[in-house]
Design an enzyme around this catalytic site. Structure first.
Site, PDB file in Angstrom:
ATOM      1  N   LEU B  68       0.816  -1.202  -0.002  1.00 38.26           N
ATOM      2  CA  LEU B  68       0.099   0.060  -0.103  1.00 38.26           C
ATOM      3  C   LEU B  68       0.892   1.344  -0.005  1.00 38.26           C
ATOM      4  CD1 LEU B  68      -2.930   0.348   2.542  1.00 38.26           C
ATOM      5  CD2 LEU B  68      -1.969   2.100   1.027  1.00 38.26           C
ATOM      6  N   GLU B  70       1.278   4.436  -2.949  1.00 35.49           N
ATOM      7  CA  GLU B  70       1.158   5.048  -4.334  1.00 35.49           C
ATOM      8  C   GLU B  70       2.458   5.558  -4.803  1.00 35.49           C
ATOM      9  OE1 GLU B  70      -0.741   5.908  -1.597  1.00 35.49           O
ATOM     10  OE2 GLU B  70      -2.509   4.900  -2.025  1.00 35.49           O
ATOM     11  N   PHE B  93      -8.018   5.939  -5.749  1.00 32.06           N
ATOM     12  CA  PHE B  93      -8.692   7.002  -5.870  1.00 32.06           C
ATOM     13  C   PHE B  93      -7.570   8.258  -6.085  1.00 32.06           C
ATOM     14  CE2 PHE B  93     -10.891   4.311  -3.112  1.00 32.06           C
ATOM     15  CZ  PHE B  93     -12.262   4.599  -3.337  1.00 32.06           C
ATOM     16  N   HIS B 139     -11.622  11.344  -0.531  1.00 34.71           N
ATOM     17  CA  HIS B 139     -11.536  10.425  -1.744  1.00 34.71           C
ATOM     18  C   HIS B 139     -12.079  10.949  -3.209  1.00 34.71           C
ATOM     19  CE1 HIS B 139     -11.156   7.302   1.277  1.00 34.71           C
ATOM     20  NE2 HIS B 139     -11.240   6.493   0.421  1.00 34.71           N
TER      21      HIS B 139
END
Ligand SMILES: Cc1ncc(C[n+]2csc(CCOP(=O)(O)OP(=O)(O)O)c2C)c(N)n1
Lengths: 358, 336
Positions: B68, B70, B93, B139
Site C-alpha cells: 500500500l 502510491e 482514488f 476520496h
C-alpha cells in the site's frame, strides 16, 4: 556470508499476559487494576455494541461508509488506557473509536462525522486527539511533529499514533520513524496488524517476518504483542509511554490481531478472506478473554454482562439522539473554516450559493 | 458441432466499469508487455471491480497486488517501463494521487524529456475521481487540473462506456504517459452499447453529445451526463436548445472541435466538478476567448464547485454542481 544484518525469518512470539481462556500467565503482575480492567472491558463492549448498531444504520442509509473495530477492541483499548488524556495525545487512523472516546470525544461527535455532517469534524477543545485520518499514514509524520513539539515545550506529554499494516508500507510511515528516532520524539507507533489492508494480506505488505523489526533500522526498539490481549497491550504500551515520557524516544509496537468483519461497509470480504483463518481467530475474541478472566475471579458473570450490555445499548441510542438533533448540513458550511479571512472571491461564491439553495 | 469461424464482432451493453475491464482484458491478451499493478487490483479485482478476473486469466506476475504505497506503485512503473514493459498502474482514488505526485509530476511526465528521448514513458495511470457518491473524506476531489498543468502528461476523462473502452485502448498504446480518469459516479450508472472487439478512440478529440442551437455547454467526465439532463430541463421548461460538448481529452485538447461548437451558438457554459480558481474551465475559457472571440455573444459562464475543500457527504450536493446549477448557468449566459 558477507552481510551482518540478516533476517532470520523466525516468527516472534507475541507477548501475552492472558491466555485465550483468560488465565493470567505465570509470573505476570497485571499492569491494570481491577477497576481499570472493568473500565477497559466496558469500553470494548461499548465499541462492539456501537459497531453492530452502526452497521444496521448504514444498511438503512442513515450512516455513511465506516470501518468496524470488531476483533481489535483490546488492541485499541489496551493502548489508549495507558495514556493520561490530560497531557497525552491520540492520533488516529479511522478504526480507533474507543481510543477517541477514552480521550474524551463524545460518541455523538464521532457519529456526526460518519453521518456526513461537518459538525462531526470539530473535536471539542481540550480533547487531545487529531481528526480521523482517511489518507493512510499521513497522520504519522504529524504525530511525530506533535510529540516533538510537546517535548520542546516540556509538557511531559506523549503521543500514541495508530495505523494499519497497510499504512505501514507508505513512505510517510518510514520517514516519520526515521525523524522520530533522530529527535527522540516522545511517540509510540501503534501498528495494528489486523492481517489485511482491504483485500491485501499482511504477507504482501512486507517481506519482514515481523513488522516491529523495522524499528531497529530507525534506531529504536520494536515489540510484538498479542493484540487480542487487553492486559498485554496495556502493559507494553505503558512501558513505551514511560520510556517516551522519560526522554528515551519512540517505540514501535506491532499489535497482532485480526479484522473479524469487512474492511468497511462497502467491502465484500468473502471474495478474498480465507474462511479457515477467520474461524481460527474466533476463539481468540478479546472481549470474551477479559470476561473469562474476570469471571474466574468472580468479578463478572452473565447477569452483569446483560446489565452492562443493556446500559451500553442505551448509551449508544442516547448518543444517536444527540447526533440527530444536530441541525442539518447547510451550503454555508462549505465556506466556514476555509480561511481565517476569506478572500472576496470566496465571499461572493458564498453569497451566490446560499442564494441558490435557500 | 459446427466448425469454428472468425469471431463475430458485435456489440454488448456495458457499464463503464465493464467497458474498462473489457479494454484491459483485450490489451493484456494482445500485448504480453502490459502489466496491471496497484492496491487490491488482483485477488479482489479492484475496489470497483475494474480489474475483476484479470489475475485469474493473466496470472499474478502480470496483475499485481502491490504493498500500500502510491509513490512506489508509480515510481516502480517508471522503472518497469524502462525495462521494456507497459505498466498500467491503478491509483485506487485520485485523492491519493498526492501520495504519488512526486513521481508523476516530477518523473513520469518528464522522463522522455529528461532522457532526451531515450526513455519514453508508455504508462497509463488509471484512477477513479470525482464525487457525488458519498465516499469517505479525501476520496472525491476532482484534481484533473493539477495534472493538466504537468507538461509531458496526457490527461483524458471519458464520460461514457464506448469512449472508456476505446480511449483506454488508445491510452495504453500511446507512447506517452496518460492519466486516465474514470468517473466514480458513472462507473455503474452509465452504460451503453460497446463493440466487443478491438477499436480505439483517438485521444485529443472532443465530441458533440447533443445538438442544439442556443447555447453551448462544455463538460467532461461525470458532468456530461448532468449537462444532458440540464439540456432536457432547458428544452422542456424554457424552450432552450442546448449544444452539449464532451471534451473527453483535456491534454491534448481538441481546440478546433471546441471552437466549432462555440461558433455554433456564440454562448458558452463550462461545467466541471473541480473548484473554480485555476480549474480546467479557466484553460477552456482562455482558449475560447482567444480562438473564437468574435463569435462570442456573451461572457463565458462557468459552473463549478466553489473554492473550498471537498466536504463530507452531507454537504456534498451543495458542493458538486447539480442539474439546477447548470440550468441557472445557461439562463445567465442567455440573459446577457
Ligand atoms: C493514501 C491512501 N491510499 C489508499 C487509500 C484507500 N484505502 C483505504 S483503507 C485501505 C487499507 C488500509 O489498510 P490498513 O492500513 O492495514 O488498515 P485497516 O483498514 O486494515 O485497519 C486502503 C487501501 C487511502 N485511504 N489512503
Amino acid at each position: 556470508m558477507f552481510a551482518q544484518f540478516i533476517p532470520d525469518g523466525a516468527p516472534v512470539t507475541p507477548i501475552q499476559h492472558l491466555s485465550p481462556d483468560g488465565v493470567l500467565a505465570a509470573g505476570v503482575t497485571p499492569s491494570m487494576s481491577d477497576d481499570q480492567l472493568l473500565a477497559g472491558l466496558r469500553l470494548m463492549m461499548l465499541t462492539r455494541v456501537f459497531d453492530t448498531k452502526a452497521m444496521s444504520l448504514q444498511r438503512q442509509g442513515r450512516f455513511g461508509t465506516f470501518s468496524q473495530v470488531t476483533g481489535q477492541e483490546a488492541s485499541i483499548v489496551g493502548s489508549a488506557s495507558a495514556l493520561d488524556p490530560l497531557i497525552d495525545w491520540v492520533v488516529p487512523q479511522y478504526r480507533e473509536l474507543p481510543a477517541l472516546l477514552r480521550q474524551g470525544l463524545p460518541l455523538s461527535r464521532f457519529m456526526l462525522y460518519f453521518m456526513g455532517n461537518l459538525a462531526g469534524s470539530r473535536i471539542p477543545d481540550g480533547v487531545n486527539i487529531l481528526p480521523i485520518q482517511i489518507s493512510l499514514a499521513a497522520q504519522i509524520p504529524q504525530a511525530v511533529g506533535l510529540a516533538w513539539g510537546l517535548q520542546m515545550q516540556q509538557t511531559g506529554g506523549v503521543v500514541v499514533v495508530y495505523f494499519g499494516d497497510g499504512a505501514s508500507s507508505e513512505g510517510d510511515f518510514h520517514e516519520a520513524c526515521n525523524l522520530a528516532g533522530v529527535v527522540k520524539a516522545p511517540v509510540v507507533f501503534m501498528l495494528s496488524n489486523n492481517g489485511w489492508a482491504i483485500s491485501t494480506p499482511r504477507h504482501k505488505q512486507s517481506a519482514a517476518s515481523s513488522l516491529a523489526s523495522r524499528a531497529i533500522g530507525y534506531g529504536f526498539p520494536g515489540v510484538v504483542v498479542d493484540g487480542n490481549d487487553l492486559l498485554a497491550v496495556h502493559a507494553v504500551t505503558a512501558e513505551a509511554v514511560a520510556r517516551a515520557r522519560s526522554g528515551h524516544g519512540p517505540t514501535l509496537i506491532e499489535s497482532v490481531t485480526y479484522r473479524m468483519g469487512p474492511h468497511n461497509t462497502a467491502d465484500d470480504p468473502t471474495r478474498y478472506v480465507d474462511a479457515a483463518a477467520l474461524e481460527s481467530w474466533k476463539p481468540l475474541d478479546p472481549i470474551v478473554r477479559v470476561q473469562r478472566h474476570l469471571a474466574s475471579r468472580r468479578l463478572w458473570d452473565d447477569d452483569r454482562r446483560q446489565t452492562v450490555e443493556a446500559e451500553l445499548s442505551a448509551e449508544v441510542d442516547a448518543a444517536l439522539v444527540i447526533a440527530r438533533a444536530e441541525p442539518a448540513p447547510t451550503a454555508s458550511q462549505l465556506f466556514d473554516h476555509v480561511y481565517a479571512d476569506p478572500p472576496s472571491t470566496l465571499q461572493r461564491q458564498r453569497a451566490a450559493r446560499i442564494g441558490a439553495t435557500s | 458441432m459446427s466448425t469454428v469461424t472468425e469471431p463475430v464482432v458485435g456489440t454488448a451493453t456495458m457499464n463503464m466499469v465493464e467497458a474498462i475491464r473489457d479494454a484491459l482484458t483485450l490489451e493484456m491478451a494482445r500485448d504480453e508487455r502490459v502489466v496491471v499493478l496497484g492496491e487490491d487490483v488482483g485477488v479482489l479485482g479492484g475496489v470497483f471491480r475494474a480489474t475483476d478476473g484479470l489475475q485469474q486469466r493473466f496470472g499474478e506476475r502480470r496483475v499485481i497486488d502491490t504493498p500500500l504505497a502510491e509513490g512506489v506503485i508509480i515510481g516502480a512503473s517508471v522503472g518497469l517501463a524502462i525495462s521494456g514493459l507497459i505498466p498500467v498502474p491503478e491509483l485506487q482514488f485520485l485523492g491519493f494521487g498526492h501520495q504519488a505526485f512526486h513521481q508523476i509530476g516530477q518523473q513520469v511526465a518528464r522522463f522522455r524529456f529528461r532522457s532526451q528521448g531515450r526513455h519514453p514513458m508508455p504508462i497509463t495511470i488509471r484512477s477513479p475521481f470525482g464525487g457525488g457518491v458519498r465516499t469517505p473524506e479525501l476520496h472525491s476531489d476532482a484534481f484533473e487540473a493539477l495534472y493538466t498543468n504537468t507538461p509531458g502528461l496526457k490527461v483524458v476523462a471519458p464520460a461514457d462506456a464506448y469512449d472508456a473502452k476505446g480511449m483506454l485502448l488508445a491510452a495504453i498504446r500511446d507512447p506517452d504517459p496518460v492519466l486516465f480518469l474514470e468517473p466514480l459516479r458513472g462507473y455503474r450508472l452509465v452504460s451503453g452499447e460497446v463493440p466487443t472487439g478491438d477499436y480505439t478512440v483517438a485521444l485529443g478529440r472532443s465530441k458533440v453529445v447533443r445538438e442544439g442551437e442556443h447555447v453551448t455547454v462544455i463538460a467532461y467526465s461525470a458532468a456530461v451526463q448532468l449537462c444532458t439532463k440540464a439540456a432536457d430541463v432547458l428544452a422542456a421548461e424554457h424552450g432552450i436548445s442546448t449544444h452539449v460538448v464532451d471534451v473527453r481529452s483535456l491534454v491534448p485538447l481538441d481546440v478546433e472541435g471546441i471552437v466549432a461548437a462555440v461558433e455554433h451558438t456564440g454562448r458558452v457554459v463550462i461545467v466541471h466538478e473541480a473548484p473554480l480558481t485555476s480549474g480546467f474551465g479557466a484553460e477552456l475559457a482562455a482558449t475560447i476567448q482567444r480562438e473564437a472571440f468574435y463569435s462570442l455573444e456573451a461572457p463565458i459562464e462557468r459552473v463549478t464547485a466553489p473554492d473550498t475543500p471537498y466536504p463530507l457527504g452531507g454537504t456534498e450536493d451543495f458542493y458538486v454542481p447539480q442539474v439546477d446549477d447548470i440550468v441557472r448557468g445557461v439562463l445567465n449566459a442567455l440573459e446577457r
